[in-house]
Structures are given as C-alpha cells and as structure tokens.
Design an enzyme around this catalytic site. Structure first.
Site, PDB file in Angstrom:
ATOM      1  CB  SER A 127      -7.374  -8.235   6.180  1.00 27.06           C
ATOM      2  OG  SER A 127      -6.638  -8.312   4.993  1.00 27.06           O
ATOM      3  CG  ASN A 128      -4.413  -4.293   3.999  1.00 29.24           C
ATOM      4  OD1 ASN A 128      -4.561  -4.417   2.787  1.00 29.24           O
ATOM      5  ND2 ASN A 128      -3.387  -4.828   4.646  1.00 29.24           N
ATOM      6  CG  HIS A 129     -10.100  -1.412   2.190  1.00 30.56           C
ATOM      7  ND1 HIS A 129     -11.229  -2.180   2.091  1.00 30.56           N
ATOM      8  CD2 HIS A 129     -10.369  -0.485   3.143  1.00 30.56           C
ATOM      9  CE1 HIS A 129     -12.146  -1.728   2.923  1.00 30.56           C
ATOM     10  NE2 HIS A 129     -11.638  -0.701   3.580  1.00 30.56           N
ATOM     11  CB  SER A 130      -4.075  -4.614  -0.415  1.00 29.93           C
ATOM     12  OG  SER A 130      -3.380  -5.043  -1.563  1.00 29.93           O
TER      13      SER A 130
ATOM     14  CB  ALA B 251      -1.312  -3.730   1.718  1.00 34.71           C
TER      15      ALA B 251
END
Ligand code: CTP
Ligand code: CA
Length: 226
Positions: free
Chosen positions: A33-36, A100
């Site tokens: 995943s990502n930091h959004s 994101a």
C-alpha cells in the site's frame, strides 16, 4: 449553522471523489500500500456537500469516519476502486481523483499465509489499471481533476499527467516539502491547467485547499457549458 450558511453554489453538480490509498493483498496477513491518509479527498467531499453538490466518495482504507450526507463506497484494491468508479462515471458531472492508487499489485495472492523460510523473498508485482487514464478516455464534458505526487521535477511531471490522462486540472503536490506530506492537515500545491497556467498555492489547511480546488472545478464547469 455553518452548514446552513454555506453558499449552495455547487447545487445541481454530482461530484465523484476518490480518496485514500488502495491496498493490494499478498496473502491473508500482508499487503502492499502507501502512506495516503485520505484527508485531502475527504476534505473535498465534505466541502462539496456543504456547498450543495450531490457527492459520492469512493474510499480506500483510511482511519476517517464516513462524512455526513455523503454516499461513501468503501473499496480495498485498485481493481475494486476502478469498478466502483467506472460504475458511477455516467452519473457524475465532476470527478476528483485524490486517491493514491497503488501502481502495482502482487501477481498472485497466496491463499495461505506465506511462511518464512529462505533468507530472501522476491515478490512479483504486476501493473494495476490506471483509473484516471481510463476516465480521461470517457470524460466527455465532465470536469476531470487529477492529483500528482512528486518528489522532483514537480511541474514537468504534473504537466505530463495533465496531457497524458486528458485532465482539466492537476493538483501537483511536492511531497518532499514539510507541510505537504502524508497524514498532515496541511498541504502545498500547484494547480496546473490545460492552457498552461500554473497557480501556486501556499501552505494552507486541507479544508482551505479543498475550497479552492472546488472553486476552480466550478469555474471550469461553467467554461465547459458555454
Ligand atoms: N491514478 C489512478 N490509477 C492508478 C494510478 C494513479 O487513477 N493506477 C491517479 C491518481 O488518483 C492521481 C493521478 O493518477 O489522481 C496521479 O497519480 P500519481 O501516482 O501521481 O501518478 P502516476 O500516473 O501513477 O505516475 P507515477 O506514480 O509514476 O508518478
Ligand atoms: Ca502512482
């Protein structure tokens, strides 16, 4: 009281907003995943509702509460977000893609938990569909707003996204700058338009930035309807 006082300048608009990250499962326990945080997209959805728009929010996994008065569709992966978004394009007049989206997902999801054995593990990833590009291909007279998260060559890279994805406006975020990163309540951005204009927004709260993004989207909508 604030809600009653807000100007209803977006009444009649049907705004589709995406927010948050997507999450791509590796096995039943793990994911890519990502930091959004979803804060920017949620702020846009709330502001649009306050100003009289009908709003649908398609959200990846976040820690945020469903906003009042807004149909919130929860999705997990990019593939799910794509399906949820494409099913709602026809009913929208403005689309704001603040999410994101993970660019890649594991090529296969393991049904069982992957056990540790070797000292190194190679994870094979395949590309996710680019939802915004797909929207650019079917946008018609809708106003399409994309985001660009960059760590270098902000304007140049964002311009490529504007043209390549057939957008009306790009909100370009320099995610390297303090006050513009993930999970914070502030943002710094440049707004890029098809005619080449670049509008610099200084450090401000995400609610304040949401208001400006909607102001500009509403102007673009009026221009398009002439
Ligand atoms: N986006 C999308 N679907 C994807 C990837 C991105 O809809 N699979 C959208 C995002 O919601 C955002 C915009 O495209 O509005 C730009 O995302 P960004 O990650 O900055 O750009 P990419 O085109 O993915 O390119 P890169 O990550 O290589 O910079
Ligand atoms: Ca990306």
């Amino acid at each position: 009281a604030a809600r009653a006082l807000a100007r209803q300048d977006l009444a009649g608009e049907r705004i589709l907003v995406t927010a948050g990250p997507t999450l791509e499962e590796i096995d039943p326990v793990r994911f890519v995943s990502n930091h959004s945080s979803g804060k920017m997209g949620y702020a846009i959805a709330r502001a649009a509702r306050r100003r009289g728009a009908e709003v649908v929010l398609v959200a990846g996994p976040t820690c945020l509460d469903d906003p009042w008065g807004i149909e919130t569709v929860h999705v997990c992966s990019a593939a799910e977000m794509r399906d949820a978004v494409m099913a709602r394009v026809a009913a929208s007049t403005v689309i704001v893609k603040a999410a994101a989206v993970a660019d890649y997902r594991p090529k296969s999801r393991s049904a069982g938990k992957i056990k540790k054995s070797a000292d190194a593990l190679v994870l094979e990833l395949e590309k996710n569909p680019d939802i915004l590009s797909e929207l650019g291909g079917v946008k018609g007279d809708r106003v399409l707003v994309g985001f660009a998260a960059e760590t270098c060559e902000l304007v140049e890279n964002a311009r490529k996204k504007l043209a390549g994805k057939n957008l009306d406006m790009v909100v370009a975020n320099d995610i390297g700058q303090p006050g513009a990163g993930f999970h914070v309540d502030t943002n710094i951005a440049k707004l890029l338009y098809r005619d080449g204009r670049v509008e610099e927004l200084s450090l401000m709260g995400k609610d304040e930035m949401a208001a400006i993004i909607l102001d500009r989207a509403a102007e673009l909508r009026k221009l398009g309807m002439r």
